[in-house]
Design a protein around this motif. Structure first.
Motif, mmCIF file in Angstrom:
data_model
loop_
_atom_site.group_PDB
_atom_site.id
_atom_site.type_symbol
_atom_site.label_atom_id
_atom_site.label_comp_id
_atom_site.label_asym_id
_atom_site.label_seq_id
_atom_site.Cartn_x
_atom_site.Cartn_y
_atom_site.Cartn_z
ATOM 1 N N ASN A 1 2.841 5.478 -49.748
ATOM 2 C CA ASN A 1 3.636 5.534 -50.970
ATOM 3 C C ASN A 1 5.077 5.125 -50.642
ATOM 4 O O ASN A 1 5.722 5.741 -49.786
ATOM 5 N N PRO A 2 5.635 4.071 -51.279
ATOM 6 C CA PRO A 2 6.995 3.610 -50.914
ATOM 7 C C PRO A 2 8.059 4.663 -51.171
ATOM 8 O O PRO A 2 9.080 4.702 -50.480
ATOM 9 N N LEU A 3 7.835 5.498 -52.164
ATOM 10 C CA LEU A 3 8.829 6.553 -52.425
ATOM 11 C C LEU A 3 8.901 7.552 -51.269
ATOM 12 O O LEU A 3 9.995 7.965 -50.850
ATOM 13 N N ASN A 4 7.740 7.918 -50.731
ATOM 14 C CA ASN A 4 7.730 8.846 -49.593
ATOM 15 C C ASN A 4 8.287 8.194 -48.334
ATOM 16 O O ASN A 4 9.007 8.838 -47.550
ATOM 17 N N LEU A 5 7.931 6.899 -48.107
ATOM 18 C CA LEU A 5 8.397 6.230 -46.897
ATOM 19 C C LEU A 5 9.917 6.073 -46.882
ATOM 20 O O LEU A 5 10.557 6.211 -45.838
ATOM 21 N N GLY A 6 10.501 5.762 -48.039
ATOM 22 C CA GLY A 6 11.941 5.520 -48.078
ATOM 23 C C GLY A 6 12.793 6.758 -48.189
ATOM 24 O O GLY A 6 14.016 6.665 -48.061
ATOM 25 N N SER A 7 12.200 7.925 -48.454
ATOM 26 C CA SER A 7 13.019 9.130 -48.679
ATOM 27 C C SER A 7 12.832 10.148 -47.559
ATOM 28 O O SER A 7 13.498 10.102 -46.522
ATOM 29 N N TRP A 8 11.870 11.053 -47.742
ATOM 30 C CA TRP A 8 11.828 12.225 -46.845
ATOM 31 C C TRP A 8 11.175 11.904 -45.492
ATOM 32 O O TRP A 8 11.521 12.499 -44.476
ATOM 33 N N ILE A 9 10.176 10.951 -45.461
ATOM 34 C CA ILE A 9 9.566 10.621 -44.164
ATOM 35 C C ILE A 9 10.614 9.991 -43.241
ATOM 36 O O ILE A 9 10.721 10.327 -42.051
ATOM 37 N N LYS A 10 11.392 9.082 -43.792
ATOM 38 C CA LYS A 10 12.446 8.445 -42.988
ATOM 39 C C LYS A 10 13.476 9.463 -42.522
ATOM 40 O O LYS A 10 13.923 9.434 -41.377
ATOM 41 N N ASP A 11 13.860 10.404 -43.398
ATOM 42 C CA ASP A 11 14.866 11.417 -43.024
ATOM 43 C C ASP A 11 14.328 12.358 -41.945
ATOM 44 O O ASP A 11 15.050 12.693 -40.990
ATOM 45 N N GLU A 12 13.076 12.797 -42.073
ATOM 46 C CA GLU A 12 12.518 13.724 -41.081
ATOM 47 C C GLU A 12 12.358 13.065 -39.718
ATOM 48 O O GLU A 12 12.643 13.681 -38.684
ATOM 49 N N TRP A 13 11.883 11.807 -39.703
ATOM 50 C CA TRP A 13 11.740 11.121 -38.417
ATOM 51 C C TRP A 13 13.099 10.783 -37.803
ATOM 52 O O TRP A 13 13.233 10.702 -36.583
ATOM 53 N N SER A 14 14.132 10.574 -38.657
ATOM 54 C CA SER A 14 15.467 10.271 -38.134
ATOM 55 C C SER A 14 16.095 11.472 -37.454
ATOM 56 O O SER A 14 17.055 11.316 -36.689
ATOM 57 N N LEU A 15 15.595 12.681 -37.733
ATOM 58 C CA LEU A 15 16.117 13.855 -37.029
ATOM 59 C C LEU A 15 15.709 13.864 -35.567
ATOM 60 O O LEU A 15 16.376 14.494 -34.735
ATOM 61 N N VAL A 16 14.585 13.198 -35.230
ATOM 62 C CA VAL A 16 14.077 13.178 -33.856
ATOM 63 C C VAL A 16 14.534 11.906 -33.127
ATOM 64 O O VAL A 16 14.966 11.964 -31.970
ATOM 65 N N TYR A 17 14.409 10.731 -33.794
ATOM 66 C CA TYR A 17 14.801 9.458 -33.211
ATOM 67 C C TYR A 17 15.961 8.869 -34.017
ATOM 68 O O TYR A 17 16.321 9.389 -35.076
ATOM 69 N N GLU A 18 16.531 7.775 -33.494
ATOM 70 C CA GLU A 18 17.638 7.133 -34.187
ATOM 71 C C GLU A 18 17.143 6.478 -35.479
ATOM 72 O O GLU A 18 16.007 5.999 -35.561
ATOM 73 N N THR A 19 18.044 6.414 -36.476
ATOM 74 C CA THR A 19 17.659 5.886 -37.787
ATOM 75 C C THR A 19 17.297 4.410 -37.713
ATOM 76 O O THR A 19 16.339 3.948 -38.354
ATOM 77 N N ALA A 20 18.057 3.650 -36.945
ATOM 78 C CA ALA A 20 17.761 2.213 -36.845
ATOM 79 C C ALA A 20 16.397 1.973 -36.203
ATOM 80 O O ALA A 20 15.611 1.116 -36.654
ATOM 81 N N CYS A 21 16.070 2.732 -35.163
ATOM 82 C CA CYS A 21 14.762 2.585 -34.505
ATOM 83 C C CYS A 21 13.630 2.960 -35.453
ATOM 84 O O CYS A 21 12.600 2.283 -35.520
ATOM 85 N N VAL A 22 13.806 4.051 -36.200
ATOM 86 C CA VAL A 22 12.752 4.488 -37.134
ATOM 87 C C VAL A 22 12.529 3.439 -38.217
ATOM 88 O O VAL A 22 11.395 3.090 -38.556
ATOM 89 N N THR A 23 13.627 2.923 -38.772
ATOM 90 C CA THR A 23 13.494 1.941 -39.867
ATOM 91 C C THR A 23 12.860 0.640 -39.383
ATOM 92 O O THR A 23 12.005 0.049 -40.055
ATOM 93 N N GLN A 24 13.278 0.171 -38.218
ATOM 94 C CA GLN A 24 12.832 -1.134 -37.738
ATOM 95 C C GLN A 24 11.406 -1.100 -37.184
ATOM 96 O O GLN A 24 10.631 -2.029 -37.412
ATOM 97 N N ASN A 25 11.040 -0.052 -36.471
ATOM 98 C CA ASN A 25 9.759 -0.032 -35.760
ATOM 99 C C ASN A 25 8.623 0.567 -36.579
ATOM 100 O O ASN A 25 7.454 0.224 -36.355
#
Length: 645
Positions: free
Chosen positions: A124-148
């Motif tokens: 779901n694009p809404l989930n991918l762009g909002s809370w999934i990205k924010d939760e994974w960014s707490l563990v890894y860098e935001t640029a790495c999460v978005t790009q990979n």
């Protein structure tokens, strides 16, 4: 497809057996690889790779699966938790390497209903762009999460939607199994006899207790004696404050200028003739309520200190009497001359104080004049400086904007050049870290195995030693004679019985000494308390005498201040007043010319506050002066105090 389904089932089974608080991931993977020797090398590599990836990214996968169970998968079983973790790992981390065709085969090998729900939730694009990205960014860098991870999932979204549509079509094609209607049992009512109605029991009589007495009104009201005591206390306090205020006003009247005060009122009954003796001023009697005759309890140090003070005063007075008996002179003429000179000095001080006050007022008027002249100049200078600062700020802002645009363009160009180099460097660093971690884990495993062997050997030796000690014979009982000595050959050696007797005698002698010491302390305390009581009685007598003499001196002072005239005006005071009037008129004319606002020129509120503060300080200084006079009168003149007593 069946092959992939079996591999996924093997991974799910191993994930269910893994316990993070108990198992080590490296050891667990080695044990799994050894247990899967029966599978082909390709399947075993696939299972180990997927299992290691799920263990490495367990935190990210559990975040997504927990959210799925909380939102869309409320009806799904918790036993499928590991299945959803494996599908999430394959979709997020292995979809590029496996290819969409192989991934679709793996998904089709699982139940289509579960896969439809989970894939729809994950992609779901809404989930991918909002809370999934924010939760994974707490563990890894935001640029790495978005790009990979996030961007590849969004790119594969159209193909995944087609796969979800195919799975839904499979679900609709499956016809539900036909259900034959079972014969429903029809319930029939029981043919029971109607019960008899229950008889209404006779109510028991309510026991009537003794009637309680009402609470007296005096419980919630203070006693009458307390009210009378409070009223008397307030009246006495008000009367004492009024007398003190009148005394302060009459004593400090000389500090007020002649132009601001009224002439003192003279009662014809209080006028004195030259040869008449001074009148005896009568103090109005105050009614004080004395609840008890309990004296004020003083500290021992305070009692001794005050007694020593009065003793020194008495000795000084006796010495003065002895000197008078021996023929020493009297100081009455000197004291009269001293009083006249003090009165003259007091008048000069009042005139000097009035001059200082007027000089301060004059300096204030001059300062206000200077301030009104400088106000207009400062205003013009401030306007010019503001215009110059605005022009300078505009120019600086333009230069900064141009500089920031150039820097932004250069940064964008540099980031585009260094992206590929950073990616290759990151991959090499990760591979090196993985190799180092594997080597360290092997060394730790070897060390832990050696330590376990050493611990096992030490435990075996300790167990053998304990068993050897248990086999040795022990003596269970031992005879002890308390009347015999130990026989070690020491000086003063004695038996236990003799030792106990000597200890008892020593305790008895110690108790007698303590009783004797206690009696001695009590006798000393009684003597000391008797001395203190005598000192308190002497102090009470001296205080009464000091109080009477202080009252007489205060009445004399009050009479002198009432009969004293106002100080005459001085030429310096008149000259300062004239100059102040001229400066005030000049200031008002200059303010009307310059059109200065009232709050800047006059400032009435701070002046009112200063006047109120000066009045309060004047009242406090009067009270302090009166207390100092009373204390000074009580501290000097022991001969007059003894005569008044």
């Amino acid at each position: 497809m069946a092959c992939y389904g079996k591999c996924i089932e093997t991974v799910i089974k191993q994930l269910d057996q893994f316990k993070p608080e108990r198992d080590n991931p490296e050891q667990f993977l080695e044990a799994v690889s050894t247990s899967l020797q029966a599978l082909s090398p390709r399947k075993r590599a696939f299972v180990v790779e997927v299992l290691s990836g799920c263990l490495e990214y367990r935190g990210l996968l559990s975040t997504v699966v927990d959210a799925f169970y909380a939102r869309d998968g409320r009806l799904c079983l918790r036993a499928d938790y590991s299945l959803f973790e494996v599908i999430c790992y394959l979709a997020a981390f292995q979809l590029e390497e496996l290819g969409f065709r192989l991934f679709a085969d793996i998904v089709r090998s699982q139940p289509p209903c579960k896969m439809c729900k989970f894939l729809g939730f994950l992609f779901n694009p809404l989930n991918l762009g909002s809370w999934i990205k924010d939760e994974w960014s707490l563990v890894y860098e935001t640029a790495c999460v978005t790009q990979n991870w996030i961007d590849p999932l969004k790119r594969w979204q159209p193909e995944v939607q087609e796969l979800i549509a195919q799975l839904q079509g499979v679900l609709t094609d499956q016809s539900p199994p036909s259900k034959t209607k079972a014969k429903v049992t029809e319930p029939k009512e029981f043919n029971l006899t109607a019960p008899r109605p229950r008889a209404i029991p006779v109510p028991e009589p309510v026991p009537m207790g003794a009637k309680t007495r009402p609470v007296p009104r005096s419980t919630y009201q203070p006693p009458r004696e307390q009210q009378l005591l409070e009223m008397t206390r307030k009246y006495n306090r008000w009367k004492a404050e009024e007398l003190l205020l009148q005394a302060n006003i009459k004593e400090m009247r000389c500090a007020v200028p002649r132009s601001r005060r009224e002439p003192p009122e003279q009662d014809p009954k209080t006028k004195l003739r030259p040869r008449d003796p001074p009148p005896i001023l009568k103090i109005p009697k105050l009614t004080f309520y004395r609840p008890s005759n309990t004296p004020v309890k003083l500290n021992t140090a305070a009692v001794l200190r005050e007694a020593a003070l009065y003793q020194r005063q008495v000795e000084k007075e006796l010495q003065r009497v002895d000197m008078l008996v021996d023929g020493a002179g009297d100081f009455s003429e000197f004291l009269e001359w001293q009083k006249k000179m003090q009165a003259k000095d007091r008048e000069e001080q009042l005139v000097a104080g009035e001059c200082r006050r007027l000089q301060g007022k004059l300096s204030r008027e001059e300062a206000v004049l200077a301030r009104t002249q400088v106000a207009l100049q400062r205003k013009q200078q401030a306007e010019q400086q503001k215009e110059e600062e605005l022009m300078q700020q505009r120019a600086e802002r333009r230069l900064q904007e141009e500089k920031s645009v150039k820097e932004l363009v250069e940064q964008v160009m540099e980031t585009q050049k260094n992206v590929r180099a950073a990616q290759t460097k990151l991959l090499k660093g990760r591979q090196q870290i993985v190799q180092e971690v594997m080597e360290e884990s092997r060394e730790l495993l070897q060390r832990s195995a050696e330590a376990a062997k050493e611990e096992q050997r030490r435990r075996c030796e300790l167990t053998a030693h304990l068993r050897a000690l248990e086999t040795q014979p022990t003596r269970k009982s031992k005879l002890v004679d308390l009347t015999q000595t130990a026989g070690y050959g020491l000086e003063g050696e004695m038996s236990v019985v003799e030792l106990r007797e000597r200890l008892a005698l020593l305790k008895e002698t110690q108790r007698l000494k303590e009783e004797e010491k206690r009696d001695q302390i009590l006798r000393g305390k009684r003597a000391k308390s008797q001395e203190l009581q005598n000192a308190v009685e002497r102090i009470a007598l001296c205080r009464a005498a000091n109080g009477r003499s202080a009252a007489l001196r205060w009445e004399e002072k009050k009479a002198q201040s009432a009969t004293a005239g106002a100080p005459s005006q001085d030429e310096r005071v008149l000259e300062l007043q004239r100059r102040i009037r001229e400066k005030a008129a000049q200031r008002r004319g200059q303010e009307t010319q310059l059109h200065v606002s009232a709050p800047q020129a006059m400032r009435p509120k701070p002046l009112a506050q200063l006047e109120a503060r000066r009045g309060l300080e004047l009242e406090q200084s009067r009270e302090r002066r009166l207390r100092a006079l009373l204390q000074g009168g009580t501290a000097s003149g022991p001969a007059r105090r003894l005569g008044a007593a």
